[in-house]
Motif scaffolding. Structure first.
Motif, PDB file in Angstrom:
ATOM      1  N   THR A  78       0.851  -1.191   0.000  1.00 61.83           N
ATOM      2  CA  THR A  78       0.000   0.000   0.000  1.00 61.83           C
ATOM      3  C   THR A  78       0.880   1.231   0.000  1.00 61.83           C
ATOM      4  N   GLU A  80       0.799   5.355   0.205  1.00 63.94           N
ATOM      5  CA  GLU A  80      -0.001   6.517   0.564  1.00 63.94           C
ATOM      6  C   GLU A  80       0.767   7.774   0.164  1.00 63.94           C
ATOM      7  N   LYS A 110      -4.419   6.703  -1.545  1.00 66.23           N
ATOM      8  CA  LYS A 110      -3.663   5.466  -1.387  1.00 66.23           C
ATOM      9  C   LYS A 110      -3.973   4.519  -2.534  1.00 66.23           C
ATOM     10  N   GLU A 112      -2.950   0.202  -3.876  1.00 66.43           N
ATOM     11  CA  GLU A 112      -2.288  -1.070  -3.602  1.00 66.43           C
ATOM     12  C   GLU A 112      -1.695  -1.632  -4.881  1.00 66.43           C
ATOM     13  N   TYR A 119       2.214   1.575  -9.299  1.00 68.11           N
ATOM     14  CA  TYR A 119       1.203   2.416  -8.640  1.00 68.11           C
ATOM     15  C   TYR A 119       0.913   3.620  -9.518  1.00 68.11           C
TER      16      TYR A 119
END
Length: 209
Positions: A78, A80, A110, A112, A119
């Motif tokens: 994850t 952020e 955020k 994953e 990302y």
């Protein structure tokens, strides 16, 4: 939710030859302005909250991969991010310029990673505020384990030379690994930008278990 990337823009984030030895991304402190009240929307599109108006600022598609030192992707991580809005205000009760905060900017998001470690966020190009050069805070976790706290800086910004946090990284190569170009997105009709920030964790798969 974040609008779909074109195939070409996806290749921008996923391409790029990696050297034999990857530079480990340096860590920084969390800072005092991690959100003390989360927004109702915590997805990876920071410039639209629900069905509201678009936030002020230069729309930026920030993306890259989360990798270990061998260049292997980290899946299920994850990531952020949080940053100031166009008026220099964080999503925090103690922020400067709280009265000017852009209510349309999510301030935090955020995402994953999948099997490729990639990302993506849609946010705004960060702006300076008193005492700091423009930057985006980044936290990487896997489950309850925090893997890295770092920051992403804008290449070519004069304040970088005077920013105490950035200058605390003495190694030039390591320091440059967190300074990335914010460049015009090809074929964008509204002046969007792209920024590619690969994050290299000093871990091996054993650390994740």
């Amino acid at each position: 939710m974040l609008q779909a990337f074109s195939e070409e823009n996806l290749r921008f984030f996923e391409s790029g030859a990696l050297g034999d030895e990857l530079t480990k991304t340096p860590s920084f402190t969390e800072g005092p302005f991690y959100p003390d009240k989360m927004p109702l929307d915590v997805d990876n599109d920071l410039i639209i909250i629900g069905v509201g108006k678009q936030a002020l600022g230069e729309v930026t598609h920030l993306g890259g991969k989360i990798l270990n030192e061998k260049g292997e992707p980290i899946s299920g991580a994850t990531i952020e991010i949080w940053q100031v809005d166009q008026n220099g205000a964080y999503l925090h009760s103690g922020t400067d310029n709280a009265e000017k905060r852009d209510a349309n900017f999510q301030g935090y998001g955020k995402f994953e990673t999948g099997s490729d470690g990639a990302y993506r966020f849609r946010t705004i190009k960060p702006v300076p505020y008193p005492g700091r050069t423009p930057h985006i805070h980044v936290k990487v976790k896997k489950g309850d384990k925090e893997l890295l706290m770092t920051q992403c800086f804008v290449k070519g910004v004069q304040q970088n030379e005077r920013d105490g946090v950035l200058r605390s990284v003495r190694d030039k190569l390591v320091r440059e690994s967190v300074i990335v170009p914010f460049e015009p997105m090809k074929d964008s009709m509204i002046g969007e930008l792209t920024a590619k920030f690969n994050i290299v964790l000093g871990i091996t798969p054993a650390h994740l278990h």
